[in-house]
Every structure is written in C-alpha cells, then in structure tokens.
Motif scaffolding. Structure first.
Motif, PDB file in Angstrom:
ATOM      1  N   LYS A 123      -6.427 -35.657 -36.058  1.00 50.64           N
ATOM      2  CA  LYS A 123      -5.708 -35.994 -37.294  1.00 50.64           C
ATOM      3  C   LYS A 123      -4.862 -34.823 -37.778  1.00 50.64           C
ATOM      4  CE  LYS A 123      -9.026 -39.459 -38.898  1.00 50.64           C
ATOM      5  NZ  LYS A 123      -9.945 -39.862 -39.995  1.00 50.64           N
ATOM      6  N   LYS A 124      -5.402 -33.606 -37.723  1.00 53.07           N
ATOM      7  CA  LYS A 124      -4.653 -32.430 -38.132  1.00 53.07           C
ATOM      8  C   LYS A 124      -3.472 -32.189 -37.196  1.00 53.07           C
ATOM      9  CE  LYS A 124      -5.239 -27.481 -39.049  1.00 53.07           C
ATOM     10  NZ  LYS A 124      -6.202 -26.350 -39.041  1.00 53.07           N
ATOM     11  N   LEU A 125      -3.676 -32.393 -35.897  1.00 53.98           N
ATOM     12  CA  LEU A 125      -2.597 -32.221 -34.929  1.00 53.98           C
ATOM     13  C   LEU A 125      -1.450 -33.188 -35.210  1.00 53.98           C
ATOM     14  CD1 LEU A 125      -1.399 -31.122 -32.255  1.00 53.98           C
ATOM     15  CD2 LEU A 125      -2.774 -32.843 -31.061  1.00 53.98           C
ATOM     16  N   MET A 126      -1.787 -34.462 -35.409  1.00 52.52           N
ATOM     17  CA  MET A 126      -0.747 -35.460 -35.657  1.00 52.52           C
ATOM     18  C   MET A 126      -0.043 -35.201 -36.992  1.00 52.52           C
ATOM     19  SD  MET A 126      -1.052 -36.883 -32.857  1.00 52.52           S
ATOM     20  CE  MET A 126       0.372 -37.919 -33.121  1.00 52.52           C
ATOM     21  N   ALA A 127      -0.778 -34.703 -37.972  1.00 54.04           N
ATOM     22  CA  ALA A 127      -0.149 -34.373 -39.255  1.00 54.04           C
ATOM     23  C   ALA A 127       0.849 -33.232 -39.091  1.00 54.04           C
ATOM     24  CB  ALA A 127      -1.225 -34.005 -40.281  1.00 54.04           C
ATOM     25  N   ASN A 128       0.502 -32.231 -38.291  1.00 55.68           N
ATOM     26  CA  ASN A 128       1.428 -31.114 -38.055  1.00 55.68           C
ATOM     27  C   ASN A 128       2.677 -31.575 -37.307  1.00 55.68           C
ATOM     28  OD1 ASN A 128      -0.362 -29.354 -39.302  1.00 55.68           O
ATOM     29  ND2 ASN A 128      -1.371 -28.778 -37.385  1.00 55.68           N
ATOM     30  N   ILE A 129       2.486 -32.432 -36.304  1.00 52.02           N
ATOM     31  CA  ILE A 129       3.637 -32.952 -35.548  1.00 52.02           C
ATOM     32  C   ILE A 129       4.523 -33.801 -36.460  1.00 52.02           C
ATOM     33  CG2 ILE A 129       4.316 -34.517 -33.681  1.00 52.02           C
ATOM     34  CD1 ILE A 129       1.868 -33.550 -32.131  1.00 52.02           C
ATOM     35  N   GLU A 130       3.896 -34.622 -37.284  1.00 53.90           N
ATOM     36  CA  GLU A 130       4.671 -35.463 -38.201  1.00 53.90           C
ATOM     37  C   GLU A 130       5.449 -34.609 -39.198  1.00 53.90           C
ATOM     38  OE1 GLU A 130       3.997 -39.360 -41.101  1.00 53.90           O
ATOM     39  OE2 GLU A 130       2.280 -38.182 -40.377  1.00 53.90           O
ATOM     40  N   GLY A 131       4.814 -33.544 -39.691  1.00 52.32           N
ATOM     41  CA  GLY A 131       5.510 -32.658 -40.626  1.00 52.32           C
ATOM     42  C   GLY A 131       6.724 -32.005 -39.993  1.00 52.32           C
ATOM     43  N   ALA A 132       6.614 -31.596 -38.714  1.00 48.34           N
ATOM     44  CA  ALA A 132       7.747 -30.972 -38.031  1.00 48.34           C
ATOM     45  C   ALA A 132       8.873 -31.974 -37.795  1.00 48.34           C
ATOM     46  CB  ALA A 132       7.278 -30.367 -36.710  1.00 48.34           C
ATOM     47  N   LEU A 133       8.529 -33.196 -37.392  1.00 42.09           N
ATOM     48  CA  LEU A 133       9.559 -34.197 -37.121  1.00 42.09           C
ATOM     49  C   LEU A 133      10.226 -34.687 -38.408  1.00 42.09           C
ATOM     50  CD1 LEU A 133       7.995 -36.368 -34.248  1.00 42.09           C
ATOM     51  CD2 LEU A 133       9.754 -34.595 -34.088  1.00 42.09           C
ATOM     52  N   GLU A 134       9.502 -34.698 -39.505  1.00 42.28           N
ATOM     53  CA  GLU A 134      10.123 -35.074 -40.776  1.00 42.28           C
ATOM     54  C   GLU A 134      11.225 -34.097 -41.170  1.00 42.28           C
ATOM     55  OE1 GLU A 134       7.050 -35.396 -43.647  1.00 42.28           O
ATOM     56  OE2 GLU A 134       6.474 -37.439 -43.062  1.00 42.28           O
ATOM     57  N   LYS A 135      11.096 -32.853 -40.715  1.00 46.51           N
ATOM     58  CA  LYS A 135      12.130 -31.852 -40.965  1.00 46.51           C
ATOM     59  C   LYS A 135      13.207 -31.859 -39.889  1.00 46.51           C
ATOM     60  CE  LYS A 135       8.661 -28.812 -43.048  1.00 46.51           C
ATOM     61  NZ  LYS A 135       7.963 -27.484 -42.940  1.00 46.51           N
ATOM     62  N   GLY A 136      13.049 -32.730 -38.884  1.00 44.15           N
ATOM     63  CA  GLY A 136      13.998 -32.774 -37.780  1.00 44.15           C
ATOM     64  C   GLY A 136      13.788 -31.684 -36.750  1.00 44.15           C
ATOM     65  N   ASP A 137      12.654 -30.990 -36.811  1.00 41.79           N
ATOM     66  CA  ASP A 137      12.362 -29.878 -35.902  1.00 41.79           C
ATOM     67  C   ASP A 137      11.600 -30.403 -34.685  1.00 41.79           C
ATOM     68  OD1 ASP A 137      11.969 -27.442 -34.735  1.00 41.79           O
ATOM     69  OD2 ASP A 137      10.580 -26.678 -36.262  1.00 41.79           O
ATOM     70  N   VAL A 138      12.336 -30.904 -33.703  1.00 38.15           N
ATOM     71  CA  VAL A 138      11.702 -31.447 -32.501  1.00 38.15           C
ATOM     72  C   VAL A 138      11.059 -30.329 -31.684  1.00 38.15           C
ATOM     73  CG1 VAL A 138      12.087 -32.737 -30.372  1.00 38.15           C
ATOM     74  CG2 VAL A 138      13.306 -33.376 -32.452  1.00 38.15           C
ATOM     75  N   GLU A 139      11.737 -29.206 -31.566  1.00 38.84           N
ATOM     76  CA  GLU A 139      11.194 -28.092 -30.791  1.00 38.84           C
ATOM     77  C   GLU A 139       9.919 -27.550 -31.431  1.00 38.84           C
ATOM     78  OE1 GLU A 139      12.054 -26.988 -27.859  1.00 38.84           O
ATOM     79  OE2 GLU A 139      13.572 -28.568 -27.769  1.00 38.84           O
TER      80      GLU A 139
END
Length: 247
Positions: free
Chosen positions: A82-98
């Motif tokens: 859950k923490k991993l997916m939350a971090n990935i979602e937070g990065a993609l919400e900012k448009g930071d794919v890398e």
C-alpha cells in the motif's frame, strides 16, 4: 507388652533410617529426568539402526534446507504494498514518470518488479501495460514457488524411507524365527522394534516438513494476493495519469 513396644521402636528406627536414603535417591532421579529427551532420542536412533534411520534423517535435513531457503526468500519478498503504490501514485500525479520508476526500481520484491515493468511501458498504451503486468506476474509467481516441488518430494519420501526399515525389520524378525525355530516374543522383538522405530521416525519427518510447507504456501498466497491487488491499482493509477496528462 514389652515385646510390642520393642517391635514399635524397631519399626520407627527402620523408618527413620530409610529417610536419608530416599533423600539421596531424589537428586539422582532428577539428573536422569534432566537430559532424558535428548538421550532417549539418541537411544532410539541407535536402536532403529543407523543405516535405516539415516535415510529419513537425510530427507529431513534436505527438506529443512529447502524450507529455510524459501522462508528467507519470501520474507525478503514482502513489502508494504500500500505504501509503495501510494508513493508511485504521488509521483505520477505530479507527472514524474521517472520518479515513479525509481521508486519501483529501488524497492525489493515481486510487487515492485511488476510495477516497474508496467511503468516501463506507460507510453505504449494501457493494453500493453496490462499484458506486460500479467506476463511478468506469472514469471514472479514462478520464482515464489521455486523449490517447493522438492519439499513435497521429501514429504512423500520420508514415510516411504521409514517403511523400508519396517519391511527390513520384518524380514529380520522372520529370519530370527526361522533360525530359532520358535515364534516366542523374545525372538521376534528385535526385528519388530527396528520396524516400528523407523516407521515412527519417517512419519515424524513428514509431519515436520508438512508444517513448514503449509507455512510457505500461506506466504506465497499472501504475496500473490498483493501482486494482484497492486497490478489492478497500478492500472488505475496509469489510467488517471493518461487522462490528466495525455488529453
């Protein structure tokens, strides 16, 4: 009357004299009970015959080696999904794919590996991402189950190896009967004892390995469920990313 008192006095003296002896015997009994289990197991192993008892013992050692390896591997594969997916979602919400890729790449375990494979194909469309996640999920599931077939083999072999000693012990018993020309319990006892001890040891080995195997299966099911849930969550996150940044 004097004789009666004399007899009572004699009985009292005998009772008092026996007390120290009992007190001295008590520590000896405690010493025997103290290391009894280890000594008893060693005795039974020798009585069962080193040649026959060694076969289930080898199955136990090899089976436990595979069990320990799987338990260590699965323990290292567990992450806070859950923490991993939350971090990935937070990065993609900012448009930071890398940034999302770096989060998945720097996290251990099959869940992070699946997410990284999906993020690698984020620009190729949601269908391609889904196929990639499903395909790589099958690969990771195979890694989780690696070596489990050997554990089931040793679980099945341990009773059979014990039964080998049983059959040989029965043959020994009948040989003793033939040589003695008598079917008395004393003649049969030796071979029958070997037969029973090896059977019990083989069954105990199988039970011990079965407990570890069921624990491993429970860990695999838990991680597999995390992989499936994370895959669905990743597809939802990528869909939101596409709607937000690829209009």
């Amino acid at each position: 009357m004097k004789k009666l008192f004399a007899m009572l006095a004699l009985m009292g003296a005998m009772t008092l004299s026996s007390v120290p002896v009992m007190a001295q015997d008590a520590p000896e009994a405690a010493v025997v009970e103290e290391g009894g289990i280890h000594k008893e197991l060693k005795t039974k192993y020798i009585e069962g015959g080193a040649d026959f008892m060694s076969l289930p013992a080898i199955a136990l050692v090899l089976g436990l080696a595979f069990c320990i390896e799987r338990i260590v591997y699965l323990s290292l594969a567990e992450v806070n999904a859950k923490k991993l997916m939350a971090n990935i979602e937070g990065a993609l919400e900012k448009g930071d794919v890398e940034g999302a890729k770096n989060i998945a790449r720097n996290t251990r375990g099959p869940v992070a590996s699946i997410c990284y494979q999906g993020l690698m194909r984020i620009d190729e469309g949601l269908d391609v991402v889904e196929r990639s996640v499903v395909s790589y999920g099958g690969v990771q599931a195979g890694y989780l189950e690696k070596g489990c077939s050997w554990i089931t083999l040793f679980i099945a072999m341990a009773p059979s190896l014990g039964f080998i000693g049983t059959v040989v012990g029965m043959v020994m018993a009948f040989d003793d009967i033939q040589q003695a020309g008598d079917i008395s319990p004393t003649v049969v006892a030796g071979g029958m004892k070997v037969a029973l001890i090896t059977t019990i040891f083989g069954l105990i080995v199988a039970l011990v390995l079965q407990v570890f195997y069921n624990y491993i299966l429970a860990k695999i099911e838990e991680i597999t469920s995390q992989m499936e849930d994370s895959s669905i969550t990743l597809l939802d996150i990528i869909m939101k990313y596409n709607l937000k940044y690829k209009k």
